[in-house]
Write a protein that holds these residues in place. Structure first.
Motif, PDB file in Angstrom:
ATOM      1  N   PRO A 108       0.793  -1.230   0.000  1.00  0.00           N
ATOM      2  CA  PRO A 108       0.000   0.000   0.000  1.00  0.00           C
ATOM      3  C   PRO A 108       0.830   1.287   0.000  1.00  0.00           C
ATOM      4  O   PRO A 108       0.428   2.282  -0.605  1.00  0.00           O
ATOM      5  N   LYS A 109       2.004   1.288   0.629  1.00  0.00           N
ATOM      6  CA  LYS A 109       2.819   2.496   0.677  1.00  0.00           C
ATOM      7  C   LYS A 109       3.321   2.857  -0.734  1.00  0.00           C
ATOM      8  O   LYS A 109       3.203   4.006  -1.171  1.00  0.00           O
ATOM      9  N   LEU A 110       3.893   1.900  -1.450  1.00  0.00           N
ATOM     10  CA  LEU A 110       4.367   2.149  -2.811  1.00  0.00           C
ATOM     11  C   LEU A 110       3.207   2.470  -3.756  1.00  0.00           C
ATOM     12  O   LEU A 110       3.341   3.280  -4.678  1.00  0.00           O
ATOM     13  N   TYR A 111       2.075   1.803  -3.498  1.00  0.00           N
ATOM     14  CA  TYR A 111       0.886   2.057  -4.320  1.00  0.00           C
ATOM     15  C   TYR A 111       0.452   3.514  -4.186  1.00  0.00           C
ATOM     16  O   TYR A 111       0.170   4.183  -5.181  1.00  0.00           O
ATOM     17  N   LYS A 112       0.410   4.018  -2.949  1.00  0.00           N
ATOM     18  CA  LYS A 112      -0.006   5.408  -2.718  1.00  0.00           C
ATOM     19  C   LYS A 112       0.991   6.394  -3.340  1.00  0.00           C
ATOM     20  O   LYS A 112       0.600   7.424  -3.880  1.00  0.00           O
ATOM     21  N   GLU A 113       2.301   6.075  -3.261  1.00  0.00           N
ATOM     22  CA  GLU A 113       3.311   6.940  -3.866  1.00  0.00           C
ATOM     23  C   GLU A 113       3.140   7.005  -5.389  1.00  0.00           C
ATOM     24  O   GLU A 113       3.206   8.082  -5.991  1.00  0.00           O
ATOM     25  N   GLU A 114       2.936   5.856  -5.983  1.00  0.00           N
ATOM     26  CA  GLU A 114       2.768   5.822  -7.447  1.00  0.00           C
ATOM     27  C   GLU A 114       1.476   6.530  -7.863  1.00  0.00           C
ATOM     28  O   GLU A 114       1.445   7.273  -8.849  1.00  0.00           O
ATOM     29  N   TYR A 115       0.417   6.296  -7.090  1.00  0.00           N
ATOM     30  CA  TYR A 115      -0.854   6.940  -7.394  1.00  0.00           C
ATOM     31  C   TYR A 115      -0.745   8.460  -7.235  1.00  0.00           C
ATOM     32  O   TYR A 115      -1.269   9.224  -8.048  1.00  0.00           O
ATOM     33  N   ALA A 116      -0.039   8.911  -6.194  1.00  0.00           N
ATOM     34  CA  ALA A 116       0.170  10.351  -5.973  1.00  0.00           C
ATOM     35  C   ALA A 116       0.996  10.939  -7.121  1.00  0.00           C
ATOM     36  O   ALA A 116       0.726  12.063  -7.576  1.00  0.00           O
ATOM     37  N   HIS A 117       1.967  10.179  -7.600  1.00  0.00           N
ATOM     38  CA  HIS A 117       2.760  10.645  -8.737  1.00  0.00           C
ATOM     39  C   HIS A 117       1.877  10.831  -9.970  1.00  0.00           C
ATOM     40  O   HIS A 117       1.992  11.834 -10.682  1.00  0.00           O
ATOM     41  N   ILE A 118       0.996   9.901 -10.212  1.00  0.00           N
ATOM     42  CA  ILE A 118       0.089   9.998 -11.366  1.00  0.00           C
ATOM     43  C   ILE A 118      -0.819  11.220 -11.227  1.00  0.00           C
ATOM     44  O   ILE A 118      -0.969  12.011 -12.158  1.00  0.00           O
ATOM     45  N   THR A 119      -1.437  11.376 -10.068  1.00  0.00           N
ATOM     46  CA  THR A 119      -2.412  12.464  -9.891  1.00  0.00           C
ATOM     47  C   THR A 119      -1.754  13.841  -9.762  1.00  0.00           C
ATOM     48  O   THR A 119      -2.355  14.835 -10.150  1.00  0.00           O
ATOM     49  N   ASN A 120      -0.542  13.898  -9.237  1.00  0.00           N
ATOM     50  CA  ASN A 120       0.105  15.216  -9.040  1.00  0.00           C
ATOM     51  C   ASN A 120       0.949  15.655 -10.219  1.00  0.00           C
ATOM     52  O   ASN A 120       1.118  16.849 -10.427  1.00  0.00           O
ATOM     53  N   VAL A 121       1.511  14.725 -10.971  1.00  0.00           N
ATOM     54  CA  VAL A 121       2.420  15.084 -12.055  1.00  0.00           C
ATOM     55  C   VAL A 121       1.736  14.979 -13.422  1.00  0.00           C
ATOM     56  O   VAL A 121       1.714  15.931 -14.202  1.00  0.00           O
ATOM     57  N   HIS A 122       1.183  13.819 -13.710  1.00  0.00           N
ATOM     58  CA  HIS A 122       0.693  13.571 -15.068  1.00  0.00           C
ATOM     59  C   HIS A 122      -0.725  14.090 -15.322  1.00  0.00           C
ATOM     60  O   HIS A 122      -1.025  14.558 -16.432  1.00  0.00           O
ATOM     61  N   THR A 123      -1.576  14.032 -14.333  1.00  0.00           N
ATOM     62  CA  THR A 123      -2.953  14.509 -14.529  1.00  0.00           C
ATOM     63  C   THR A 123      -3.008  15.997 -14.837  1.00  0.00           C
ATOM     64  O   THR A 123      -3.713  16.402 -15.772  1.00  0.00           O
ATOM     65  N   PRO A 124      -2.271  16.878 -14.131  1.00  0.00           N
ATOM     66  CA  PRO A 124      -2.297  18.313 -14.504  1.00  0.00           C
ATOM     67  C   PRO A 124      -1.745  18.577 -15.906  1.00  0.00           C
ATOM     68  O   PRO A 124      -2.226  19.474 -16.603  1.00  0.00           O
ATOM     69  N   GLU A 125      -0.733  17.797 -16.313  1.00  0.00           N
ATOM     70  CA  GLU A 125      -0.215  17.984 -17.670  1.00  0.00           C
ATOM     71  C   GLU A 125      -1.260  17.660 -18.711  1.00  0.00           C
ATOM     72  O   GLU A 125      -1.366  18.336 -19.738  1.00  0.00           O
ATOM     73  N   ILE A 126      -2.034  16.614 -18.459  1.00  0.00           N
ATOM     74  CA  ILE A 126      -3.067  16.211 -19.413  1.00  0.00           C
ATOM     75  C   ILE A 126      -4.192  17.238 -19.456  1.00  0.00           C
ATOM     76  O   ILE A 126      -4.704  17.566 -20.528  1.00  0.00           O
ATOM     77  N   LYS A 127      -4.553  17.754 -18.296  1.00  0.00           N
ATOM     78  CA  LYS A 127      -5.622  18.756 -18.258  1.00  0.00           C
ATOM     79  C   LYS A 127      -5.164  20.014 -18.956  1.00  0.00           C
ATOM     80  O   LYS A 127      -5.869  20.683 -19.610  1.00  0.00           O
TER      81      LYS A 127
END
Length: 127
Positions: A108-127
């Motif tokens: 769960p710790k690595l999962y949350k880090e990877e998920y946070a990376h997706i939502t904080n880095v890549h999602t704003p770029e796509i928007k």
């Protein structure tokens, strides 16, 4: 004046045509009557040269205007293409990170880090 009736005092339209034509030609003939043939030729060449210069100048100005518009359109197309490539890259990176989430479900710790990376880095770029 075959169309006039006997006894009519009105003159035909054809009688007035030479008067109108002579008044239109009078300003040109006033200018050219006092000139010698050599001077008329000189003024003719000067006029032709002037028309050529004015036409060339107008053509260059219009050509420059249309070239500027074309350059602006080209720059806008390059910007749009760059944005499209960046969007495509961000989407591909997001998909890669999403696929990396599957094996991390057990941690769960690595999962949350990877998920946070997706939502904080890549999602704003796509928007």
């Amino acid at each position: 004046m075959a169309f006039q009736t006997q006894g009519s005092d009105s003159s035909s339209v054809s009688d007035h045509i030479p008067v109108v034509q002579s008044s239109q030609k009078s300003w040109l003939s006033k200018i050219t009557n006092n000139l010698s043939v050599g001077n008329k030729i000189k003024f003719g060449y000067a006029f032709a040269l002037g028309v050529g210069i004015v036409g060339t100048t107008i053509g260059l100005i219009l050509g420059d205007h249309y070239q500027q518009e074309a350059l602006e359109q080209q720059q806008n197309a390059f910007k749009e293409l760059n944005l499209l490539y960046r969007l495509q890259t961000s989407i591909l990176q997001t998909r890669t990170h999403q696929q990396q989430l599957i094996p991390l479900v057990s941690n769960p710790k690595l999962y949350k880090e990877e998920y946070a990376h997706i939502t904080n880095v890549h999602t704003p770029e796509i928007k």
